[in-house]
Design a protein around this motif. Structure first.
Motif, mmCIF file in Angstrom:
data_model
loop_
_atom_site.group_PDB
_atom_site.id
_atom_site.type_symbol
_atom_site.label_atom_id
_atom_site.label_comp_id
_atom_site.label_asym_id
_atom_site.label_seq_id
_atom_site.Cartn_x
_atom_site.Cartn_y
_atom_site.Cartn_z
ATOM 1 N N HIS A 47 9.869 23.205 12.167
ATOM 2 C CA HIS A 47 11.127 22.778 11.541
ATOM 3 C C HIS A 47 11.412 21.311 11.875
ATOM 4 O O HIS A 47 11.787 20.525 10.998
ATOM 5 N N TRP A 48 11.209 20.952 13.128
ATOM 6 C CA TRP A 48 11.499 19.593 13.568
ATOM 7 C C TRP A 48 10.591 18.579 12.876
ATOM 8 O O TRP A 48 11.055 17.529 12.417
ATOM 9 N N VAL A 51 11.414 19.699 8.130
ATOM 10 C CA VAL A 51 12.780 19.651 7.586
ATOM 11 C C VAL A 51 13.608 18.560 8.262
ATOM 12 O O VAL A 51 14.188 17.695 7.598
ATOM 13 N N HIS A 52 13.677 18.594 9.599
ATOM 14 C CA HIS A 52 14.539 17.636 10.295
ATOM 15 C C HIS A 52 14.045 16.196 10.103
ATOM 16 O O HIS A 52 14.846 15.282 9.901
ATOM 17 N N LEU A 55 15.035 15.151 6.553
ATOM 18 C CA LEU A 55 16.470 14.877 6.465
ATOM 19 C C LEU A 55 16.814 13.532 7.106
ATOM 20 O O LEU A 55 17.660 12.783 6.607
ATOM 21 N N VAL A 119 24.806 16.303 7.740
ATOM 22 C CA VAL A 119 23.488 16.914 7.552
ATOM 23 C C VAL A 119 22.681 17.021 8.846
ATOM 24 O O VAL A 119 22.212 18.105 9.205
ATOM 25 N N ASP A 123 21.963 20.415 11.156
ATOM 26 C CA ASP A 123 20.586 20.919 11.148
ATOM 27 C C ASP A 123 20.091 21.180 12.561
ATOM 28 O O ASP A 123 19.329 22.127 12.790
ATOM 29 N N CYS A 124 20.510 20.377 13.523
ATOM 30 C CA CYS A 124 20.092 20.592 14.922
ATOM 31 C C CYS A 124 20.457 21.988 15.401
ATOM 32 O O CYS A 124 19.735 22.578 16.207
ATOM 33 N N HIS A 126 20.110 24.669 14.010
ATOM 34 C CA HIS A 126 19.117 25.665 13.592
ATOM 35 C C HIS A 126 17.979 25.833 14.603
ATOM 36 O O HIS A 126 17.314 26.863 14.614
#
Length: 159
Positions: A47-48, A51-52, A55, A119, A123-124, A126
């Motif tokens: 994810h990091w 997605v992160h 973003l 945003v 998101d963090c 998650h």
């Protein structure tokens, strides 16, 4: 207490007591953090790094705030175990990221931007456990090429 200079014959004059440090022209903010307890290591890292990261870089504020570099440092469990097996004192975080900025104002603009609040912060939640630990300062290049606008470190080793 003042540092007492020891008697040392320097191989590289640029590293002598009288030399100036080779600080680079960026402020580096380094963020240390762990995954949430219920998130697997695989999901945390994936994810990091996807997605992160997307973003962050896709944010119009990222470019507008003169950010110079964004780097992720992943420390998966198998690497942690190897460090421990060597008897080394592990800095026990799952990852750290670095953001390089030209000025404190650049960082403050990005960190206080609407996109960051709307945003990136949410998101963090998650995948990252809070609080995040931070170090900030300047790179002193000893060996290797400089950042744009900086001075190279030592480029040739003496034998």
């Amino acid at each position: 207490m003042t540092l007492k200079k020891i008697d040392h014959e320097f191989t590289y004059e640029e590293l002598s007591y009288d030399a100036k440090p080779n600080y680079q022209p960026c402020i580096k903010l380094t963020f240390f953090f762990n995954k949430l307890p219920h998130v697997s290591h695989e999901m945390f890292h994936r994810h990091w790094e996807t997605v992160h990261a997307d973003l962050t870089v896709a944010s119009k504020d990222f470019g507008a705030c003169n950010l110079q570099r964004y780097v992720q440092f992943h420390q998966p469990p198998e690497v942690k175990e190897r460090v421990k097996a060597l008897g080394m004192d592990l800095l026990d975080f799952d990852g750290c990221s670095e953001i390089w900025v030209k000025t404190w104002e650049d960082w403050e603009r990005f960190a206080s931007s609407p996109r960051y609040a709307e945003v990136l912060g949410p998101d963090c939640k998650h995948f990252m456990d809070m609080p995040i630990k931070v170090m900030a300062g300047y790179d002193n290049i000893i060996y290797g090429p400089a950042l744009p606008g900086g001075k190279d470190g030592i480029m040739e080793l003496k034998q």
